[in-house]
Design a protein around this motif. Sequence first.
Motif, short mmCIF file in Angstrom:
data_model
loop_
_atom_site.label_atom_id
_atom_site.label_comp_id
_atom_site.label_asym_id
_atom_site.label_seq_id
_atom_site.Cartn_x
_atom_site.Cartn_y
_atom_site.Cartn_z
N PHE A 13 -5.41 -0.97 -11.73
CA PHE A 13 -6.23 -2.17 -11.58
C PHE A 13 -5.35 -3.24 -10.93
CE2 PHE A 13 -8.79 0.09 -14.58
CZ PHE A 13 -10.09 -0.28 -14.26
N ILE A 14 -5.26 -3.15 -9.60
CA ILE A 14 -4.31 -3.98 -8.86
C ILE A 14 -4.93 -4.43 -7.54
CG2 ILE A 14 -2.26 -2.88 -9.83
CD1 ILE A 14 -2.14 -1.15 -7.31
N ARG A 15 -4.19 -5.26 -6.83
CA ARG A 15 -4.55 -5.68 -5.48
C ARG A 15 -3.53 -5.13 -4.50
NH1 ARG A 15 -6.00 -12.14 -6.33
NH2 ARG A 15 -7.73 -11.85 -7.80
N ILE A 16 -4.01 -4.76 -3.32
CA ILE A 16 -3.14 -4.27 -2.27
C ILE A 16 -2.85 -5.40 -1.29
CG2 ILE A 16 -2.83 -2.55 -0.45
CD1 ILE A 16 -2.96 -1.41 -3.28
N GLU A 17 -1.59 -5.58 -0.94
CA GLU A 17 -1.20 -6.68 -0.06
C GLU A 17 -1.94 -6.64 1.27
OE1 GLU A 17 2.97 -6.62 0.46
OE2 GLU A 17 3.42 -7.47 -1.53
N GLY A 18 -2.65 -7.72 1.57
CA GLY A 18 -3.28 -7.88 2.86
C GLY A 18 -4.47 -6.98 3.12
N GLY A 26 -10.82 -2.91 -5.15
CA GLY A 26 -10.68 -2.91 -3.71
C GLY A 26 -10.31 -1.59 -3.09
N PHE A 27 -10.17 -0.53 -3.87
CA PHE A 27 -9.90 0.78 -3.29
C PHE A 27 -11.15 1.33 -2.60
CE2 PHE A 27 -6.81 0.68 -6.84
CZ PHE A 27 -5.65 0.89 -6.12
N VAL A 28 -10.92 2.19 -1.63
CA VAL A 28 -12.00 2.91 -0.98
C VAL A 28 -11.90 4.36 -1.38
CG1 VAL A 28 -12.97 3.69 1.21
CG2 VAL A 28 -12.14 1.35 0.98
N MET A 29 -12.99 4.90 -1.93
CA MET A 29 -13.02 6.31 -2.32
C MET A 29 -13.40 7.14 -1.10
SD MET A 29 -12.07 6.40 -5.47
CE MET A 29 -12.63 7.91 -6.25
N ASN A 30 -12.41 7.51 -0.31
CA ASN A 30 -12.63 8.36 0.85
C ASN A 30 -12.65 9.81 0.36
OD1 ASN A 30 -12.94 9.30 3.41
ND2 ASN A 30 -10.82 8.91 4.04
N VAL A 31 -13.78 10.22 -0.18
CA VAL A 31 -13.88 11.50 -0.88
C VAL A 31 -13.89 12.65 0.13
CG1 VAL A 31 -15.24 12.87 -2.51
CG2 VAL A 31 -15.17 10.37 -2.71
N ALA A 83 0.82 -1.21 0.00
CA ALA A 83 0.00 0.00 0.00
C ALA A 83 0.85 1.26 0.00
CB ALA A 83 -0.94 -0.01 1.21
N SER A 84 1.93 1.28 0.79
CA SER A 84 2.77 2.48 0.85
C SER A 84 3.44 2.77 -0.48
CB SER A 84 3.81 2.32 1.95
OG SER A 84 4.68 1.22 1.68
N HIS A 85 3.83 1.70 -1.19
CA HIS A 85 4.44 1.89 -2.50
C HIS A 85 3.44 2.48 -3.49
CE1 HIS A 85 7.64 -1.43 -1.59
NE2 HIS A 85 7.88 -0.29 -0.96
N VAL A 86 2.22 1.98 -3.46
CA VAL A 86 1.19 2.49 -4.37
C VAL A 86 0.93 3.96 -4.10
CG1 VAL A 86 -1.24 2.32 -5.04
CG2 VAL A 86 0.09 0.24 -4.66
N ASN A 87 0.80 4.33 -2.83
CA ASN A 87 0.57 5.73 -2.49
C ASN A 87 1.72 6.62 -2.96
OD1 ASN A 87 -1.88 5.22 -1.39
ND2 ASN A 87 -1.37 5.85 0.69
N THR A 132 -8.26 -4.97 1.51
CA THR A 132 -9.28 -4.77 0.47
C THR A 132 -9.94 -3.41 0.60
OG1 THR A 132 -10.95 -5.81 1.88
CG2 THR A 132 -9.78 -7.24 0.32
N ASP A 133 -9.34 -2.54 1.43
CA ASP A 133 -9.97 -1.25 1.69
C ASP A 133 -8.95 -0.11 1.63
OD1 ASP A 133 -8.55 -1.94 3.93
OD2 ASP A 133 -10.11 -1.34 5.36
N HIS A 134 -8.06 -0.16 0.68
CA HIS A 134 -6.99 0.83 0.59
C HIS A 134 -7.53 2.18 0.16
CE1 HIS A 134 -3.12 2.62 -0.08
NE2 HIS A 134 -3.39 2.82 -1.36
N ALA A 135 -7.26 3.20 0.95
CA ALA A 135 -7.70 4.56 0.64
C ALA A 135 -6.63 5.28 -0.18
CB ALA A 135 -7.98 5.33 1.92
N LEU A 136 -7.03 5.98 -1.21
CA LEU A 136 -6.11 6.70 -2.07
C LEU A 136 -5.75 8.06 -1.48
CD1 LEU A 136 -7.93 5.80 -5.37
CD2 LEU A 136 -5.59 5.14 -4.80
N PRO A 137 -4.61 8.61 -1.88
CA PRO A 137 -4.20 9.93 -1.37
C PRO A 137 -5.24 11.00 -1.71
CG PRO A 137 -2.38 8.85 -2.52
CD PRO A 137 -3.59 8.03 -2.78
#
Length: 361
Positions: A33-38, A62-67, A12-16, A40-45
Amino acid sequence: MFRLEGSQSFDASHVNTWVAVSLVCGVQELDLFIRIEGRTDHALPRDLFTSRTMVVLKLGTGFVMNVPPSVCMQSLKILHLHSVELIDDDSIYRLICGCPVLDELSMKGCVGKDVHVIHIFAPVLTKLFIRPLVYYYHFDEVFKHKIALDTPALLYLELETDSVEGYLVKNLSHLVTVNIGIGYWPKAENFSDSVTDLFVGISSIQCLHAYSDFLVVLHQCNYHLPMFHNLTSLRLYMSGLAAWETMFWLLQKSPRLETLVFSNGSLLSPNRCWDQPQNVSKCLGSHLKVVEIFDLFEWEVYKEELKMVEYFLKNAEVLKKLIIHSGNLDFAVEKEKAKVKVLKKLLSFPRGSKVCQIVMR
């Protein structure tokens, strides 16, 4: 452009970090279009939601849109969300309203359990794809929600829903083409009225491709439909015991129909007899030019289907072409002989149009 897709999982930290760097560099297209290790609720910057350069954004899975409360993506024209959780009604509304030049929106598997109304207000949107929206689907639990559309520039709508409780629509008068597959929710409050409102909202369309439970929904809603005065092309998936009756009723509502396509097998259900409609639809007498039928002739209803085809040939006065895709005849032991036999039968039927060609494939 920054694109990252594949079946492997990423930290997740690498993706961010990658997303943040791409934003600083003024990225115009971001595809993840990927999966985050461990997780299913990864929030984007949050910086993503204030990008001034982003033109295309495609996200899954599996991303969460924390708008955030304030969204300003002033250049975004294309937004695709696939299995991206939108956590509540406000997050959906803020996200779309924060994209003032959005031209294309695609949503699939984006509804969390706290979403009740998917409100899409997009003044310049021309293409909208709404596919099954349930984010976490369990057989013993279906999230019910409503879809509210306010899209005055919309030209193309693809609406495929299986758990929608109702529809709230306005400003759809510019629609040209609709692909629609809707499920029937008999226990949903005011379902029939809301579906009727949907049909009224799309009544100006020219092309309609209807599948799934569309005809069942029409039947259960007591045929409360407006006139489709501009409809020239209709493609139908036939399903349910009342499918053909509902289909002919729909023809009554489409006086300018020119092309009619049946996209799947038998037009009648086994043990059902063909009952000729009492009234001939206006489109048959003045506009219908092409009838195309795929996978015709289930042996259980072979004779009854022939009667229906005969009806079209007899009453379609300006018909130019009847195209039959024999489908189940291909399983006959003597396939070509079977086709010839059916074709001879079709050619023997009286025809209302002197120029009609019969093509069997």
